[in-house]
Design an enzyme around this catalytic site. Sequence first.
Site, mmCIF file in Angstrom:
data_model
loop_
_atom_site.group_PDB
_atom_site.id
_atom_site.type_symbol
_atom_site.label_atom_id
_atom_site.label_comp_id
_atom_site.label_asym_id
_atom_site.label_seq_id
_atom_site.Cartn_x
_atom_site.Cartn_y
_atom_site.Cartn_z
ATOM 1 N NE ARG A 167 -3.279 10.214 -19.445
ATOM 2 C CZ ARG A 167 -2.075 10.568 -19.911
ATOM 3 N NH1 ARG A 167 -1.843 11.806 -20.295
ATOM 4 N NH2 ARG A 167 -1.133 9.665 -20.031
ATOM 5 C CB SER A 242 -1.846 5.124 -16.504
ATOM 6 O OG SER A 242 -0.618 5.214 -17.177
ATOM 7 C CD GLU A 337 -5.158 7.707 -17.490
ATOM 8 O OE1 GLU A 337 -4.188 8.406 -17.231
ATOM 9 O OE2 GLU A 337 -5.140 6.839 -18.375
HETATM 10 N N1 EPU Z 1 8.504 3.935 -12.093
HETATM 11 C C1 EPU Z 1 8.646 3.134 -10.996
HETATM 12 N N2 EPU Z 1 8.085 1.886 -11.038
HETATM 13 C C2 EPU Z 1 7.423 1.421 -12.121
HETATM 14 C C3 EPU Z 1 7.302 2.250 -13.252
HETATM 15 C C4 EPU Z 1 7.835 3.520 -13.213
HETATM 16 O O1 EPU Z 1 9.246 3.507 -9.995
HETATM 17 O O2 EPU Z 1 6.916 0.300 -12.061
HETATM 18 C C5 EPU Z 1 9.065 5.297 -12.047
HETATM 19 C C6 EPU Z 1 10.281 5.417 -12.920
HETATM 20 O O3 EPU Z 1 11.252 6.162 -12.225
HETATM 21 C C7 EPU Z 1 9.823 6.187 -14.117
HETATM 22 C C8 EPU Z 1 8.676 6.999 -13.565
HETATM 23 O O4 EPU Z 1 8.101 6.193 -12.541
HETATM 24 O O5 EPU Z 1 10.816 7.034 -14.607
HETATM 25 C C9 EPU Z 1 7.642 7.350 -14.606
HETATM 26 O O6 EPU Z 1 7.266 6.168 -15.309
HETATM 27 P P1 EPU Z 1 6.909 6.221 -16.878
HETATM 28 O O7 EPU Z 1 7.939 6.923 -17.618
HETATM 29 O O8 EPU Z 1 6.559 4.821 -17.268
HETATM 30 O O9 EPU Z 1 5.652 7.155 -16.956
HETATM 31 P P2 EPU Z 1 4.351 7.287 -16.057
HETATM 32 O O10 EPU Z 1 4.401 8.619 -15.411
HETATM 33 O O11 EPU Z 1 4.179 6.110 -15.157
HETATM 34 C C10 EPU Z 1 2.905 8.446 -17.879
HETATM 35 C C11 EPU Z 1 1.543 8.269 -18.472
HETATM 36 C C12 EPU Z 1 1.558 7.171 -19.513
HETATM 37 C C13 EPU Z 1 2.550 7.557 -20.587
HETATM 38 C C14 EPU Z 1 3.926 7.731 -19.958
HETATM 39 C C15 EPU Z 1 4.949 8.230 -20.942
HETATM 40 C C16 EPU Z 1 -0.038 8.906 -16.761
HETATM 41 C C17 EPU Z 1 -1.041 8.460 -15.760
HETATM 42 N N3 EPU Z 1 0.582 7.948 -17.431
HETATM 43 O O12 EPU Z 1 3.198 7.251 -17.163
HETATM 44 O O13 EPU Z 1 0.253 7.145 -20.091
HETATM 45 O O14 EPU Z 1 2.619 6.564 -21.599
HETATM 46 O O15 EPU Z 1 3.846 8.713 -18.896
HETATM 47 O O16 EPU Z 1 4.694 9.561 -21.254
HETATM 48 O O17 EPU Z 1 0.144 10.107 -16.941
HETATM 49 C C18 EPU Z 1 -1.903 6.119 -19.889
HETATM 50 O O18 EPU Z 1 -2.330 7.227 -19.593
HETATM 51 O O19 EPU Z 1 -2.645 5.120 -19.960
HETATM 52 C C19 EPU Z 1 -0.467 5.946 -20.120
HETATM 53 C C20 EPU Z 1 0.085 4.755 -20.331
#
Ligand code: EPU
Length: 342
Positions: A167, A242, A337
């Site tokens: 990012r 995010s 972000e």
């Molecule tokens: N989780 C929780 N609580 C929640 C949501 C998630 O505990 O409410 C835990 C879960 O264990 C889950 C982990 O966090 O496995 C990761 O969650 P998720 O797979 O939804 O991915 P993320 O790391 O929260 C990132 C990107 C997203 C992207 C997804 C999928 C960033 C800041 N965000 O989210 O990007 O879609 O991975 O690759 O890197 C964005 O940048 O706007 C965005 C949506």
Amino acid sequence: MGTFSPATDVDLTSLNTLRLPARARYFARIETEQALQDALAWARKHGQQALVIGGGSNLVLCGDISGLVLHMAIMGRSWEVCGDGDAILTLGAGEDWHRVVMYACRAGYRGIENLALIPGTVGAAPVQNIGAYGAELKDTLVELRAWDAQQQAVVTLSGETCGFGYRDSVFKQHLDRYIILSVRLKLSRQRPFNLSYRELAEHFDNDTASYRSLTPLQVAEAVKAIRRRKLPDPDHLPNAGSFFKNPLVPWDTYQALKTAHPSLVAYEGEGEAKLAAAWLIDQCGWKGHREAHVGVHNKQALVLINHGNGTGPELMDLANRIRSDVEARFGVTLEMEPRRVP
Ligand code: EPU
């Protein structure tokens, strides 16, 4: 200088996906590079700062903008076939990113299918090196053209010189130095899909043998289905994706946190780990939290929502309280972000 004449006192609420109220003192929609040059010349002459916005999906508007807001709408899509099943797709900065993804997938080209349904424009995509499901824009971007305010010239930057990171990019490091005009992506008919992200692999039943018969469109549809389960549609629940980056911490810090909190979710890298900010926020009890006008999404704790009539300062106040809680509990600082303006 042409006949540039901006609109005045324009409401920006519909131009940002958080639907935060703000007005631009001066405003213009920019459809050609010449129009951009005219607008910038006007801004110089009148001592106004120019702020370029694309889809408004990465902005937190905290008040009125006193300068000139330029809404990037330079369109264009063209292909150059390179042989070996590869092709370069050149795109105008104002093109809608998701529409371009579906267009490339329908044409049978691979490379950006994992990035389906990310809101925003093509010109905004390199700024934060958009990423999802194990893919990032930098994996396909070969070069881009941009207006460089420092050199007062249009420059071409290769992917390697864009300083891409998680990012991150030179465009984010030097906000307002560059205005991205067009982007060139290298796509392929043959390259293997990247289905290593757990939810994506599960969508296809972890049946790696069947991956070879998949089409880019099928992968994009899978990504859309996964995103729709967790991420709110900005048209229904205004948001900016995010709100925080997943924090990168040194390996020792990660190990210490993991010992103290065995259920900690993280992506392990070399000498460091990327912590799931959503997990940190969730653990602090913020998921689904709702205030008068703003709140935290009930399916993804990393997404802040404007429930209606929310303002930038209200949203920032909520974000700051979330950040303080995470810091107090885990000793980890969350970095925002989206870009806060002004
Ligand atoms: N989780 C929780 N609580 C929640 C949501 C998630 O505990 O409410 C835990 C879960 O264990 C889950 C982990 O966090 O496995 C990761 O969650 P998720 O797979 O939804 O991915 P993320 O790391 O929260 C990132 C990107 C997203 C992207 C997804 C999928 C960033 C800041 N965000 O989210 O990007 O879609 O991975 O690759 O890197 C964005 O940048 O706007 C965005 C949506």
